[in-house]
Enzyme design. Sequence first.
Site, short mmCIF file in Angstrom:
data_model
loop_
_atom_site.label_atom_id
_atom_site.label_comp_id
_atom_site.label_asym_id
_atom_site.label_seq_id
_atom_site.Cartn_x
_atom_site.Cartn_y
_atom_site.Cartn_z
N GLU A 1 0.82 -1.15 0.09
CA GLU A 1 -0.03 -0.11 0.08
C GLU A 1 0.86 1.42 -0.13
O GLU A 1 0.38 2.34 0.56
CB GLU A 1 -0.96 0.09 1.06
CG GLU A 1 -1.98 -1.17 1.24
CD GLU A 1 -2.83 -0.68 2.59
OE1 GLU A 1 -2.54 -0.41 3.53
OE2 GLU A 1 -3.94 -1.29 2.64
N GLU B 1 -6.70 -7.56 -4.43
CA GLU B 1 -7.62 -7.52 -3.05
C GLU B 1 -8.71 -6.94 -3.45
O GLU B 1 -9.39 -5.96 -3.72
CB GLU B 1 -7.05 -6.74 -2.03
CG GLU B 1 -5.60 -7.06 -1.39
CD GLU B 1 -5.57 -6.36 -0.01
OE1 GLU B 1 -6.27 -5.71 0.43
OE2 GLU B 1 -4.28 -6.56 0.36
#
Length: 628
Positions: free
Chosen positions: A183, A252
Amino acid sequence: MNLCFILCLVSTSLTFTLVYGGVGSNVSYDGRSLIIDGQRKLLISASIHYPRSVPAMWPALIQTAKEGGIDVIETYVFWNGHELSPGNYYFGGRFDLVQFAKVVQDAGMYLILRIGPFVAAEWNFGGVPVWLHYIPGTVFRTYNQPFMHHMEKFTTYIVNLMKKEKLFASQGGPIILSQIENEYGYYENYYKEDGKKYALWAAKMAVSQNTSVPWIMCQQWDAPDPVIDTCNSFYCDQFTPTSPKRPKMWTENWPGWFKTFGGRDPHRPVEDVAFSVARFFQKGGSLNNYYMYHGGTNFGRTAGGPFITTSYDYDAPIDEYGLPRLPKWGHLKELHKAIKLCEHVLLYGKSVNISLGPSVEADIYTDSSGACAAFISNVDDKNDKKVVFRNASYHLPAWSVSILPDCKNVVFNTAKVSSPTNIVAMIPEHLQQSDKGQKTLKWDVFKENPGIWGKADFVKNGFVDHINTTKDTTDYLWHTTSILIDANEEFLKKGSKPALLIESKGHTLHAFVNQKYQGTGTGNGSHSAFTFKNPISLRAGKNEIAILSLTVGLQTAGPFYDFIGAGVTSVKIIGLNNRTIDLSSNAWAYKIGVLGEHLSIYQGEGMNSVKWTSTSEPPKGQALTWLL
């Protein structure tokens, strides 16, 4: 959450070797997909985190995923669960990463290993060991030498461990992708040029590991070569890789969400999950990973925060207890079957997009053999549509995708759920046994005294930061001081009560005066402070003020999250003859932890270290009470 991209070790012209059962397979990739044994592969992946379930559950979890049409298992590697102190490594019990990888291999499935070693993942401190914060000069996830040194050291340790156990694809193991960082692109703007340097360093460091498999990294929008950028949001059908040589992957896809104390119980309908997956493959996707497919449990003190619950069920296709959640598991299983029927033409054919009317479109894939597959989608979330495609009429429910493996017959529609439904409900049990001849249930109770137990750890004028003091060895930190009340105070004569006013950066606190519980204050999970205000009973003479400050999981992510503090910042008593007494600069005695925790009375021999009192009814409304 965890938005990701893929970091690859080599250019697309190189190949990797995957060996299963003694048979070697070349693994490479191109702009369409991963290529295994010379064949492009459409892959469906499932996140199952090994520390969030017990080892006895792993084989059944992975088998249930496989039966649900899953090809790949994905997991993070949890740094703070493995390196307990610098150079002190642990891989036992729930943290037996090698055993988990071998269970995946025994099931004949692939593994995506997200080494990180920062993970976020609603995991305490984002998975980074708290001890690293206290190494002088360390700033997490920046171009910072102490952080980069320890990050590279741990990453290298994990890579070497996997190599030693022959778990990478090139050695015949299940690992086909690895991850470095996580991230990062989302926070890079906060770190400015320093962040870009760090991201580039992390990429080069990963390449130097020589694992012979691609690496993945999260949300790096300006990913440097040789990085493959991937998508991670609710809208991955719209995602296009920055290079035509990079396959389109979704690292994801969230089938649900995590829970927080005091928050709503999150739920994502399976129709919406299925729609997102079908649209992704309709638009050229090649790998979809569910985060989570089995969420599991945040055992011990692993839940991040503040206020993330012990349950990490995530409304996932396999629930917290390892049971298929129906209809979600069943409906997605049927979706996976339908998509797999289209695999060859999706990966080898050419696509054409046509409009079939407002909010309706078809993507048609054909190859040189004459094979044809079509996905027809209705993105109107309110209205059904009736369309004509290749001279045949089709009904499309609102917000749905129909899959036609032969361009004629609909084998699956994402909005039409045929899987049975089950509901797992927790039913309260009466504590009193009703059957004759059986003994009444007994509770053993130990109640702690509020305030400092044993000797104070230290005394200081004013307040300390909670996290910097406990270093996350415990959630609890006692603060005690005293105040003298003159017998002539007006409130004593009138029978009125002054108020205790406490300000704290979180996360929660319990207040006591003269060892009597006065109330609880709680933050809202944000970085801002909260205020506790309650009337209190004071007496003439000396009064003890005791505050038990608590953390409920440390921050898991965010720019400079490792510098976000917690704990009491101000204590005042108001309403004393219309004046306020500020106790903030008083001498405060501090004690780290609570007695029962210190004595480990909740496990093993520690249970015998205190005197327990038996009762048939558990006490209510009592603070600092242990029940057994």
